[in-house]
Design a protein around this motif. Structure first.
Motif, PDB file in Angstrom:
ATOM      1  N   ALA A 261      50.041   6.715   8.109  1.00 27.62           N
ATOM      2  CA  ALA A 261      51.311   6.739   7.012  1.00 27.62           C
ATOM      3  C   ALA A 261      51.151   5.539   6.244  1.00 27.62           C
ATOM      4  O   ALA A 261      50.717   4.576   6.711  1.00 27.62           O
ATOM      5  N   ASP A 262      51.612   5.586   4.759  1.00 29.77           N
ATOM      6  CA  ASP A 262      51.730   4.682   4.055  1.00 29.77           C
ATOM      7  C   ASP A 262      53.009   4.706   3.433  1.00 29.77           C
ATOM      8  O   ASP A 262      53.233   5.679   2.600  1.00 29.77           O
ATOM      9  N   GLU A 306      50.974   0.091   6.140  1.00 30.54           N
ATOM     10  CA  GLU A 306      50.215   1.186   6.544  1.00 30.54           C
ATOM     11  C   GLU A 306      50.445   1.166   8.001  1.00 30.54           C
ATOM     12  O   GLU A 306      50.125   0.188   8.677  1.00 30.54           O
ATOM     13  N   SER A 347      53.871   8.317   2.671  1.00 30.88           N
ATOM     14  CA  SER A 347      52.861   9.452   2.570  1.00 30.88           C
ATOM     15  C   SER A 347      52.118   9.670   3.860  1.00 30.88           C
ATOM     16  O   SER A 347      51.935   8.491   4.660  1.00 30.88           O
ATOM     17  N   PHE A 348      51.681  10.758   4.138  1.00 27.93           N
ATOM     18  CA  PHE A 348      50.886  10.945   5.646  1.00 27.93           C
ATOM     19  C   PHE A 348      49.846  11.656   5.573  1.00 27.93           C
ATOM     20  O   PHE A 348      49.517  12.802   4.624  1.00 27.93           O
ATOM     21  N   GLY A 349      48.747  11.140   5.989  1.00 25.84           N
ATOM     22  CA  GLY A 349      47.306  11.894   6.310  1.00 25.84           C
ATOM     23  C   GLY A 349      47.281  12.206   7.869  1.00 25.84           C
ATOM     24  O   GLY A 349      47.459  11.205   8.610  1.00 25.84           O
ATOM     25  N   ASP A 367      42.570   8.896   6.649  1.00 28.59           N
ATOM     26  CA  ASP A 367      42.676   8.122   5.544  1.00 28.59           C
ATOM     27  C   ASP A 367      42.477   8.917   4.184  1.00 28.59           C
ATOM     28  O   ASP A 367      43.118   8.543   3.307  1.00 28.59           O
ATOM     29  N   LEU A 370      45.424  10.983   3.556  1.00 28.63           N
ATOM     30  CA  LEU A 370      46.350  10.128   2.979  1.00 28.63           C
ATOM     31  C   LEU A 370      46.097   9.960   1.621  1.00 28.63           C
ATOM     32  O   LEU A 370      47.232   9.923   0.781  1.00 28.63           O
ATOM     33  N   LYS A 374      48.671  10.449  -1.714  1.00 28.84           N
ATOM     34  CA  LYS A 374      49.090   9.559  -2.469  1.00 28.84           C
ATOM     35  C   LYS A 374      48.905  10.016  -4.024  1.00 28.84           C
ATOM     36  O   LYS A 374      49.657   9.884  -4.881  1.00 28.84           O
TER      37      LYS A 374
END
Length: 402
Positions: A261-262, A306, A347-349, A367, A370, A374
Protein backbone atom coordinates in the motif's frame (compact mmCIF):
# COMPACT_ATOMS: atom_id res chain seq x y z
CA UNK A 1 40.33 -27.38 54.35
CA UNK A 2 37.72 -30.14 54.00
CA UNK A 3 36.11 -31.05 50.70
CA UNK A 4 32.83 -29.40 51.76
CA UNK A 5 34.69 -26.19 52.69
CA UNK A 6 36.39 -26.18 49.30
CA UNK A 7 33.00 -26.46 47.57
CA UNK A 8 31.69 -23.58 49.69
CA UNK A 9 34.66 -21.48 48.55
CA UNK A 10 33.92 -22.32 44.91
CA UNK A 11 30.27 -21.41 45.44
CA UNK A 12 31.28 -18.07 46.93
CA UNK A 13 33.37 -17.30 43.85
CA UNK A 14 30.64 -18.42 41.44
CA UNK A 15 27.98 -16.41 43.27
CA UNK A 16 30.15 -13.33 42.82
CA UNK A 17 30.50 -14.03 39.10
CA UNK A 18 26.76 -14.54 38.73
CA UNK A 19 26.02 -11.33 40.63
CA UNK A 20 28.30 -9.52 38.18
CA UNK A 21 26.64 -11.15 35.16
CA UNK A 22 23.13 -10.21 36.30
CA UNK A 23 24.39 -6.73 37.14
CA UNK A 24 25.60 -6.30 33.56
CA UNK A 25 22.12 -7.18 32.28
CA UNK A 26 20.52 -4.79 34.78
CA UNK A 27 22.83 -1.96 33.67
CA UNK A 28 22.40 -2.72 29.96
CA UNK A 29 18.62 -2.66 30.20
CA UNK A 30 17.36 -0.73 33.23
CA UNK A 31 13.81 -1.91 32.52
CA UNK A 32 14.74 -5.45 33.58
CA UNK A 33 13.81 -5.28 37.24
CA UNK A 34 14.17 -9.07 37.40
CA UNK A 35 17.93 -8.77 36.81
CA UNK A 36 18.30 -6.48 39.83
CA UNK A 37 16.48 -8.98 42.04
CA UNK A 38 18.79 -11.73 40.77
CA UNK A 39 21.83 -9.61 41.67
CA UNK A 40 20.38 -9.31 45.18
CA UNK A 41 19.79 -13.09 45.21
CA UNK A 42 23.46 -13.82 44.59
CA UNK A 43 24.65 -11.21 47.09
CA UNK A 44 22.50 -12.91 49.73
CA UNK A 45 24.01 -16.26 48.69
CA UNK A 46 27.48 -14.84 49.19
CA UNK A 47 26.53 -13.60 52.66
CA UNK A 48 25.10 -17.02 53.49
CA UNK A 49 28.30 -18.77 52.41
CA UNK A 50 30.45 -16.42 54.49
CA UNK A 51 28.32 -17.10 57.59
CA UNK A 52 28.41 -20.85 56.88
CA UNK A 53 32.22 -20.68 56.82
CA UNK A 54 32.26 -18.84 60.14
CA UNK A 55 30.12 -21.30 62.15
CA UNK A 56 33.11 -23.34 63.49
CA UNK A 57 34.46 -20.15 65.11
CA UNK A 58 31.40 -19.72 67.37
CA UNK A 59 31.06 -21.37 70.75
CA UNK A 60 27.28 -21.04 70.52
CA UNK A 61 26.34 -22.11 67.01
CA UNK A 62 22.65 -21.21 67.25
CA UNK A 63 22.92 -17.54 66.10
CA UNK A 64 25.10 -18.21 63.01
CA UNK A 65 23.08 -21.31 62.06
CA UNK A 66 19.81 -19.36 62.16
CA UNK A 67 21.46 -16.42 60.35
CA UNK A 68 22.79 -18.71 57.62
CA UNK A 69 19.37 -20.31 57.23
CA UNK A 70 17.66 -16.91 57.05
CA UNK A 71 20.11 -15.56 54.47
CA UNK A 72 19.76 -18.57 52.18
CA UNK A 73 15.96 -18.61 52.53
CA UNK A 74 15.92 -14.87 51.76
CA UNK A 75 17.98 -15.57 48.63
CA UNK A 76 15.41 -18.11 47.42
CA UNK A 77 12.61 -15.62 48.06
CA UNK A 78 14.49 -12.86 46.21
CA UNK A 79 15.03 -15.28 43.33
CA UNK A 80 11.30 -16.00 43.16
CA UNK A 81 10.54 -12.28 43.15
CA UNK A 82 12.95 -11.89 40.24
CA UNK A 83 11.27 -14.79 38.43
CA UNK A 84 7.85 -13.25 39.04
CA UNK A 85 9.02 -9.94 37.55
CA UNK A 86 10.48 -11.72 34.52
CA UNK A 87 7.40 -13.91 33.89
CA UNK A 88 4.89 -11.19 34.82
CA UNK A 89 3.30 -13.14 37.66
CA UNK A 90 1.79 -11.23 40.60
CA UNK A 91 3.19 -12.08 44.03
CA UNK A 92 1.56 -11.46 47.39
CA UNK A 93 4.14 -10.08 49.80
CA UNK A 94 2.32 -10.80 53.05
CA UNK A 95 2.44 -14.63 52.73
CA UNK A 96 6.12 -14.44 51.75
CA UNK A 97 7.03 -12.34 54.80
CA UNK A 98 4.97 -14.53 57.14
CA UNK A 99 6.55 -17.67 55.66
CA UNK A 100 10.07 -16.24 56.07
CA UNK A 101 9.64 -15.36 59.76
CA UNK A 102 7.72 -18.55 60.57
CA UNK A 103 10.47 -20.68 59.02
CA UNK A 104 13.14 -18.71 60.89
CA UNK A 105 11.38 -19.20 64.21
CA UNK A 106 10.93 -22.92 63.50
CA UNK A 107 14.65 -23.34 62.76
CA UNK A 108 15.57 -21.35 65.90
CA UNK A 109 13.56 -23.62 68.19
CA UNK A 110 14.46 -26.76 66.22
CA UNK A 111 18.01 -26.31 67.57
CA UNK A 112 16.67 -27.65 70.88
CA UNK A 113 15.70 -30.96 69.25
CA UNK A 114 18.15 -33.88 69.10
CA UNK A 115 20.87 -33.16 66.55
CA UNK A 116 19.93 -36.02 64.22
CA UNK A 117 16.16 -35.91 64.61
CA UNK A 118 14.23 -35.93 61.35
CA UNK A 119 12.04 -33.02 62.49
CA UNK A 120 15.10 -30.82 63.04
CA UNK A 121 16.48 -31.61 59.58
CA UNK A 122 13.07 -31.12 57.95
CA UNK A 123 12.65 -27.72 59.60
CA UNK A 124 15.91 -26.67 57.97
CA UNK A 125 15.45 -28.12 54.49
CA UNK A 126 11.71 -28.03 53.70
CA UNK A 127 11.42 -24.21 53.45
CA UNK A 128 14.09 -24.29 50.73
CA UNK A 129 12.22 -27.04 48.91
CA UNK A 130 8.97 -25.08 49.10
CA UNK A 131 10.60 -21.96 47.63
CA UNK A 132 12.16 -23.89 44.76
CA UNK A 133 8.83 -25.54 43.92
CA UNK A 134 7.16 -22.12 44.18
CA UNK A 135 9.68 -20.86 41.60
CA UNK A 136 8.66 -23.66 39.25
CA UNK A 137 5.04 -22.66 39.81
CA UNK A 138 5.86 -19.07 38.84
CA UNK A 139 7.30 -20.21 35.50
CA UNK A 140 4.29 -22.46 34.98
CA UNK A 141 1.88 -19.56 35.69
CA UNK A 142 3.55 -17.24 33.18
CA UNK A 143 1.38 -15.31 30.75
CA UNK A 144 3.99 -16.06 28.13
CA UNK A 145 3.95 -19.41 26.38
CA UNK A 146 6.86 -21.39 27.90
CA UNK A 147 9.59 -22.32 25.47
CA UNK A 148 12.22 -25.05 25.78
CA UNK A 149 14.51 -23.00 28.03
CA UNK A 150 11.60 -22.03 30.29
CA UNK A 151 10.51 -25.66 30.58
CA UNK A 152 14.10 -26.70 31.36
CA UNK A 153 14.28 -24.07 34.09
CA UNK A 154 10.98 -25.24 35.54
CA UNK A 155 12.12 -28.88 35.56
CA UNK A 156 15.43 -27.95 37.22
CA UNK A 157 13.62 -26.01 39.93
CA UNK A 158 11.43 -29.04 40.60
CA UNK A 159 14.56 -31.22 40.80
CA UNK A 160 16.19 -28.73 43.15
CA UNK A 161 13.15 -28.72 45.40
CA UNK A 162 13.18 -32.51 45.47
CA UNK A 163 16.84 -32.67 46.47
CA UNK A 164 16.24 -30.27 49.37
CA UNK A 165 13.33 -32.42 50.55
CA UNK A 166 15.51 -35.54 50.27
CA UNK A 167 18.48 -34.16 52.23
CA UNK A 168 17.24 -35.22 55.70
CA UNK A 169 17.04 -38.82 54.46
CA UNK A 170 20.43 -38.46 52.78
CA UNK A 171 21.89 -37.27 56.08
CA UNK A 172 20.61 -40.38 57.86
CA UNK A 173 22.01 -42.61 55.11
CA UNK A 174 25.46 -40.96 55.31
CA UNK A 175 25.82 -41.02 59.08
CA UNK A 176 24.31 -37.67 60.00
CA UNK A 177 25.48 -34.07 59.78
CA UNK A 178 27.96 -34.10 62.62
CA UNK A 179 27.70 -34.13 66.42
CA UNK A 180 27.56 -30.32 66.44
CA UNK A 181 27.12 -27.56 63.85
CA UNK A 182 30.83 -26.74 64.16
CA UNK A 183 31.71 -30.21 62.82
CA UNK A 184 29.20 -30.16 59.94
CA UNK A 185 31.75 -29.33 57.21
CA UNK A 186 33.87 -32.38 58.15
CA UNK A 187 31.07 -34.90 57.54
CA UNK A 188 30.47 -37.07 54.48
CA UNK A 189 26.96 -35.71 54.35
CA UNK A 190 28.27 -32.13 54.04
CA UNK A 191 30.40 -33.13 51.07
CA UNK A 192 27.48 -34.87 49.34
CA UNK A 193 24.97 -32.15 50.24
CA UNK A 194 27.17 -29.27 49.10
CA UNK A 195 28.10 -31.07 45.87
CA UNK A 196 24.48 -31.87 45.00
CA UNK A 197 23.32 -28.40 45.98
CA UNK A 198 26.04 -26.81 43.84
CA UNK A 199 24.98 -28.79 40.77
CA UNK A 200 21.35 -27.69 41.09
CA UNK A 201 22.17 -24.12 42.12
CA UNK A 202 24.49 -23.62 39.16
CA UNK A 203 22.02 -25.25 36.78
CA UNK A 204 19.22 -22.95 37.99
CA UNK A 205 21.46 -19.86 37.90
CA UNK A 206 22.90 -20.55 34.45
CA UNK A 207 19.49 -21.38 32.95
CA UNK A 208 18.05 -18.19 34.44
CA UNK A 209 20.96 -16.19 33.03
CA UNK A 210 20.50 -17.75 29.58
CA UNK A 211 16.75 -17.01 29.67
CA UNK A 212 17.44 -13.34 30.48
CA UNK A 213 20.13 -13.08 27.79
CA UNK A 214 17.66 -14.62 25.31
CA UNK A 215 15.09 -11.97 26.20
CA UNK A 216 17.63 -9.15 25.94
CA UNK A 217 18.76 -10.33 22.51
CA UNK A 218 15.17 -10.63 21.31
CA UNK A 219 14.37 -7.13 22.47
CA UNK A 220 17.49 -5.77 20.80
CA UNK A 221 16.57 -7.55 17.58
CA UNK A 222 13.00 -6.28 17.77
CA UNK A 223 14.21 -2.69 18.27
CA UNK A 224 16.58 -2.98 15.32
CA UNK A 225 13.76 -4.32 13.14
CA UNK A 226 11.08 -1.83 14.22
CA UNK A 227 10.13 1.46 12.63
CA UNK A 228 9.95 4.07 15.37
CA UNK A 229 7.15 6.17 13.87
CA UNK A 230 4.73 3.47 12.76
CA UNK A 231 5.55 0.79 15.32
CA UNK A 232 5.59 -1.76 12.48
CA UNK A 233 8.57 -3.70 11.18
CA UNK A 234 11.05 -1.71 9.12
CA UNK A 235 12.10 -2.92 5.66
CA UNK A 236 14.84 -5.23 6.96
CA UNK A 237 12.63 -6.64 9.69
CA UNK A 238 9.76 -7.19 7.27
CA UNK A 239 11.96 -9.05 4.80
CA UNK A 240 13.37 -11.33 7.49
CA UNK A 241 10.00 -12.19 9.01
CA UNK A 242 8.38 -12.52 5.59
CA UNK A 243 11.02 -15.02 4.47
CA UNK A 244 10.34 -17.09 7.59
CA UNK A 245 6.58 -16.91 6.97
CA UNK A 246 7.03 -18.02 3.34
CA UNK A 247 9.09 -21.02 4.40
CA UNK A 248 6.51 -21.96 7.02
CA UNK A 249 3.68 -21.63 4.49
CA UNK A 250 5.57 -23.82 2.01
CA UNK A 251 5.95 -26.54 4.67
CA UNK A 252 2.23 -26.48 5.36
CA UNK A 253 1.20 -26.12 1.71
CA UNK A 254 -0.94 -23.00 2.20
CA UNK A 255 -1.22 -20.01 -0.16
CA UNK A 256 0.45 -16.69 0.60
CA UNK A 257 -0.45 -13.25 -0.72
CA UNK A 258 1.25 -9.90 -0.41
CA UNK A 259 -0.42 -6.49 -0.21
CA UNK A 260 1.61 -3.35 -0.81
CA UNK A 261 0.00 0.00 0.00
CA UNK A 262 1.06 3.56 -0.67
CA UNK A 263 -0.55 6.67 0.83
CA UNK A 264 -1.97 8.94 -1.88
CA UNK A 265 -0.79 12.56 -2.23
CA UNK A 266 1.32 12.25 0.91
CA UNK A 267 3.74 15.00 -0.13
CA UNK A 268 0.79 17.37 -0.50
CA UNK A 269 -0.27 16.60 3.08
CA UNK A 270 3.23 17.47 4.34
CA UNK A 271 3.37 20.63 2.22
CA UNK A 272 -0.12 21.84 3.17
CA UNK A 273 -0.43 20.83 6.82
CA UNK A 274 3.13 20.20 7.99
CA UNK A 275 5.24 17.16 8.74
CA UNK A 276 3.57 16.61 12.10
CA UNK A 277 0.27 16.06 10.30
CA UNK A 278 2.04 13.75 7.86
CA UNK A 279 3.37 11.75 10.81
CA UNK A 280 -0.18 11.43 12.16
CA UNK A 281 -1.30 10.04 8.79
CA UNK A 282 1.43 7.39 8.91
CA UNK A 283 0.64 6.53 12.54
CA UNK A 284 -3.08 6.25 11.77
CA UNK A 285 -2.56 3.97 8.77
CA UNK A 286 -0.03 1.83 10.64
CA UNK A 287 -2.38 1.51 13.62
CA UNK A 288 -5.16 0.44 11.29
CA UNK A 289 -2.90 -2.24 9.76
CA UNK A 290 -1.94 -3.53 13.22
CA UNK A 291 -5.59 -3.81 14.23
CA UNK A 292 -6.59 -5.50 10.97
CA UNK A 293 -3.70 -7.97 10.87
CA UNK A 294 -3.99 -11.49 12.26
CA UNK A 295 -1.19 -12.92 14.45
CA UNK A 296 0.22 -14.83 11.47
CA UNK A 297 0.40 -11.74 9.25
CA UNK A 298 3.63 -9.79 8.75
CA UNK A 299 3.21 -6.01 8.46
CA UNK A 300 5.92 -3.44 7.85
CA UNK A 301 6.67 0.09 6.75
CA UNK A 302 8.89 -0.18 3.73
CA UNK A 303 9.95 3.44 3.84
CA UNK A 304 8.29 6.83 3.43
CA UNK A 305 4.59 6.31 2.88
CA UNK A 306 4.80 2.72 1.57
CA UNK A 307 3.63 -0.29 3.60
CA UNK A 308 3.48 -4.04 3.04
CA UNK A 309 1.57 -6.86 4.70
CA UNK A 310 2.16 -10.55 4.01
CA UNK A 311 -0.91 -12.76 4.43
CA UNK A 312 -0.07 -16.47 4.95
CA UNK A 313 -3.01 -18.79 4.35
CA UNK A 314 -4.68 -16.24 2.06
CA UNK A 315 -5.29 -16.58 -1.67
CA UNK A 316 -5.51 -13.73 -4.17
CA UNK A 317 -9.28 -13.28 -3.90
CA UNK A 318 -9.23 -13.11 -0.12
CA UNK A 319 -6.21 -10.78 -0.15
CA UNK A 320 -8.04 -8.46 -2.55
CA UNK A 321 -11.01 -8.36 -0.18
CA UNK A 322 -8.62 -7.53 2.68
CA UNK A 323 -7.11 -4.69 0.66
CA UNK A 324 -10.52 -3.35 -0.42
CA UNK A 325 -11.68 -3.35 3.18
CA UNK A 326 -8.53 -1.54 4.28
CA UNK A 327 -8.85 1.02 1.48
CA UNK A 328 -12.50 1.76 2.28
CA UNK A 329 -12.01 1.93 6.06
CA UNK A 330 -8.91 4.12 5.93
CA UNK A 331 -10.50 6.63 3.57
CA UNK A 332 -13.25 7.26 6.15
CA UNK A 333 -10.95 7.78 9.16
CA UNK A 334 -10.50 11.28 10.63
CA UNK A 335 -6.84 12.08 11.26
CA UNK A 336 -5.42 14.28 13.95
CA UNK A 337 -3.83 17.44 12.59
CA UNK A 338 -5.97 17.55 9.45
CA UNK A 339 -9.20 19.49 8.87
CA UNK A 340 -12.30 17.68 10.10
CA UNK A 341 -13.61 16.95 6.61
CA UNK A 342 -10.24 16.08 5.10
CA UNK A 343 -9.77 12.40 4.36
CA UNK A 344 -6.67 10.54 3.21
CA UNK A 345 -6.65 7.61 0.82
CA UNK A 346 -4.26 4.82 -0.14
CA UNK A 347 -3.62 2.70 -3.22
CA UNK A 348 -3.02 -1.04 -3.03
CA UNK A 349 -1.27 -3.69 -5.09
CA UNK A 350 -1.97 -7.38 -4.42
CA UNK A 351 -0.14 -10.52 -5.59
CA UNK A 352 -0.35 -14.20 -4.68
CA UNK A 353 2.83 -16.23 -4.48
CA UNK A 354 3.33 -18.64 -7.36
CA UNK A 355 5.20 -21.95 -7.30
CA UNK A 356 8.95 -21.53 -6.70
CA UNK A 357 8.55 -17.74 -6.43
CA UNK A 358 10.71 -15.96 -3.87
CA UNK A 359 9.92 -12.90 -1.81
CA UNK A 360 11.72 -10.56 -4.19
CA UNK A 361 9.68 -11.58 -7.23
CA UNK A 362 6.45 -11.53 -5.21
CA UNK A 363 7.18 -7.99 -4.02
CA UNK A 364 8.02 -6.93 -7.56
CA UNK A 365 4.66 -8.14 -8.88
CA UNK A 366 2.72 -6.56 -6.01
CA UNK A 367 4.62 -3.31 -6.56
CA UNK A 368 3.76 -3.39 -10.27
CA UNK A 369 0.09 -3.82 -9.34
CA UNK A 370 0.41 -0.85 -6.98
CA UNK A 371 1.90 1.21 -9.81
CA UNK A 372 -1.15 0.36 -11.94
CA UNK A 373 -3.42 1.49 -9.10
CA UNK A 374 -1.56 4.79 -8.88
CA UNK A 375 -1.61 5.25 -12.63
CA UNK A 376 -5.30 4.37 -12.76
CA UNK A 377 -6.32 7.22 -10.48
CA UNK A 378 -5.32 6.17 -6.91
CA UNK A 379 -7.60 5.09 -4.04
CA UNK A 380 -8.07 1.67 -5.60
CA UNK A 381 -6.86 -1.93 -5.44
CA UNK A 382 -5.14 -3.69 -8.31
CA UNK A 383 -4.11 -7.34 -8.46
CA UNK A 384 -1.15 -8.89 -10.23
CA UNK A 385 -1.67 -11.61 -12.78
CA UNK A 386 0.31 -14.82 -12.12
CA UNK A 387 3.89 -14.58 -13.33
CA UNK A 388 3.22 -17.00 -16.18
CA UNK A 389 0.35 -14.83 -17.44
CA UNK A 390 1.44 -11.86 -19.54
CA UNK A 391 -1.90 -10.52 -20.79
CA UNK A 392 -4.35 -8.56 -18.61
CA UNK A 393 -7.54 -10.30 -17.56
CA UNK A 394 -10.85 -9.74 -19.33
CA UNK A 395 -12.08 -7.88 -16.22
CA UNK A 396 -9.15 -5.49 -16.45
CA UNK A 397 -9.72 -4.88 -20.17
CA UNK A 398 -13.46 -4.30 -19.67
CA UNK A 399 -12.91 -1.91 -16.79
CA UNK A 400 -10.11 -0.04 -18.51
CA UNK A 401 -7.71 -0.78 -15.66
CA UNK A 402 -5.41 -3.20 -17.41
Amino acid sequence: MSGASFILAINLFLSGLLAGAFMMIAVYDVRRVSARWLVFTNLLCMAYLIVEFSIPAFADARPPVVAAFALFLASTIAYNVGLARKYEVALRWTPLVVFFFAAGVAVYFAQDLPRHSLARMMAYQLPYAIMQLAGAGIVWSSRQRPELLDRMLMATLVGSGAQFAAKPFMAHALGGWGPAPQQYLQTSYAMASQSLGTVFAMAVAVLTLVVLVRDVMRDATARSESDALSGLLNRGGFQRHAELALRDAARHGVPVSLVIADLDHFKAVNDSFGHAAGDHVIETFAGFLRDAAAPSHVAGRMGGEEFAILLPGTNLAAARLFAEGARSAFSSLPIEGLPALHRCTASFGVAEQQAQEGLGDLMQRADAALYNAKKGGRDQVRTSAPCFEVRPSSWAIASGRG
